[in-house]
Design an enzyme around this catalytic site. Structure first.
Site, mmCIF file in Angstrom:
data_model
loop_
_atom_site.group_PDB
_atom_site.id
_atom_site.type_symbol
_atom_site.label_atom_id
_atom_site.label_comp_id
_atom_site.label_asym_id
_atom_site.label_seq_id
_atom_site.Cartn_x
_atom_site.Cartn_y
_atom_site.Cartn_z
ATOM 1 C CG ASP A 46 23.309 17.051 -20.324
ATOM 2 O OD1 ASP A 46 22.713 17.023 -19.778
ATOM 3 O OD2 ASP A 46 23.511 16.317 -20.150
ATOM 4 N NE ARG A 47 28.621 15.746 -18.801
ATOM 5 C CZ ARG A 47 29.447 16.510 -17.657
ATOM 6 N NH1 ARG A 47 28.294 16.058 -16.555
ATOM 7 N NH2 ARG A 47 30.652 16.136 -17.463
ATOM 8 C CG HIS A 101 23.877 11.128 -14.030
ATOM 9 N ND1 HIS A 101 21.988 11.713 -12.941
ATOM 10 C CD2 HIS A 101 23.947 11.478 -14.978
ATOM 11 C CE1 HIS A 101 22.998 12.592 -13.304
ATOM 12 N NE2 HIS A 101 23.343 12.712 -15.321
ATOM 13 C CE1 TYR A 145 27.118 13.719 -15.863
ATOM 14 C CE2 TYR A 145 27.491 12.488 -18.262
ATOM 15 C CZ TYR A 145 26.589 12.816 -17.131
ATOM 16 O OH TYR A 145 25.733 12.781 -18.170
ATOM 17 C CG HIS A 152 17.383 17.607 -19.991
ATOM 18 N ND1 HIS A 152 18.493 18.596 -19.873
ATOM 19 C CD2 HIS A 152 18.575 16.625 -20.652
ATOM 20 C CE1 HIS A 152 19.458 18.061 -19.798
ATOM 21 N NE2 HIS A 152 19.684 17.360 -19.824
#
Length: 292
Positions: free
Chosen positions: A107-108, A152, A212, A272
């Protein structure tokens, strides 16, 4: 509430002036760095890390702005750019005695790993990215009503102020939402671990939003510049993803193939949070990558 990876030592390592990362370190052998995603901490790697530590030195940091790592104020777009966060990880590894290392991110953390692979090819021996698209490709893939799954991303892309206020008004509800809808197997994340994540996120709202926000601005600029220059990942790369392509209208393997010359791309059937939902598959894939 805190919870550690069993058998790992914890260190605080300065990676930039006034910026320290919390890192769990265990095992011995060739080094592997594992980077967590949102809305988690390094603890998401607990199963994979303990397995890999049998024959590797495994380093699991909390990213800048997350967990127990420092959370500098967003005084400019560079503070939470993936370029800056990638530099953190290279500095961390060097401080621990590793000039070259394998790197895996979810992910990030996968976006940080991707940037590290492009910016520091002499440091990264192998690269794995879990359940993400490169930043530029991600924004180009989102369109129409299908983009609602990434609401988001748009919320936290807004200028400082409103996103932070909205999330801070109900942080547990906001972060729990993603822990719930992104998991196929809720039991893979026990209540104690889930609470660690929520506690960490509650303390980190401004820095998470800044992370983000960078991906809607400066990170795109860096990716676009690299695409125009024809820069590619030169090390062996493995990508594991859920199959979102049909729903969002893109071919993930092709998008990744444009960035990586030596690519192994595969889809997984879990949710996920794959390092927690299916750690055996993830560990097997990482071991296969390290053998390439």
């Amino acid at each position: 509430m805190t919870q550690n990876i069993p058998g790992f030592d914890y260190r605080r390592v300065e990676v930039a002036e006034g910026i320290g990362l919390n890192a769990a370190v265990g095992g011995s052998g060739s080094p592997v760095v594992l980077l967590h995603g949102f809305p988690q901490t390094h603890l998401m790697w607990r199963h994979v890390a303990t397995d890999l530590a049998a024959d590797h030195t495994v380093i699991c940091p909390d990213l800048r702005g997350y967990g127990d790592s420092d959370k500098p104020a967003e005084v400019g777009p560079d503070v939470y750019s993936k370029r800056t966060m990638a530099h953190d990880i290279v500095a961390l590894a060097r401080a621990l005695g590793h000039e070259r290392f394998a790197l895996a991110g979810h992910d990030r953390g996968a976006l940080v790993a991707f940037r590290a692979g492009l910016d520091h090819p002499d440091s990264i021996t192998h690269l794995a990215c879990l359940d993400v698209l490169p930043t530029l490709d991600m924004w180009e893939a989102l369109h129409g009503v299908q983009a609602a799954v990434g609401f988001h991303l748009y919320l936290m892309a807004q200028p400082p102020g409103l996103p932070e206020q909205l999330i801070q008004n109900s942080p547990d509800a906001f972060f729990s939402y993603f822990l719930d809808i992104w998991a196929n197997d809720p039991e893979a994340m026990p209540p104690g671990v889930r609470q660690v994540y929520l506690d960490a996120c509650r303390r980190s709202v401004p820095s998470i939003v800044a992370d983000y926000r960078a991906s809607a601005g400066i990170d795109i600029e860096h990716d676009r510049s690299d695409r125009a220059a024809g820069r590619r990942l030169t090390m062996p790369v493995s990508v594991l993803q859920q199959d979102w392509g049909a729903a969002l209208g893109y071919e993930a393997a092709a998008l990744w193939g444009a960035w990586a010359a030596d690519l192994d791309h595969s889809t997984v059937s879990c949710g996920h949070f794959m390092a927690e939902e299916d750690p055996e598959t993830i560990t097997k894939s990482l071991r296969g990558l390290l053998a390439r």
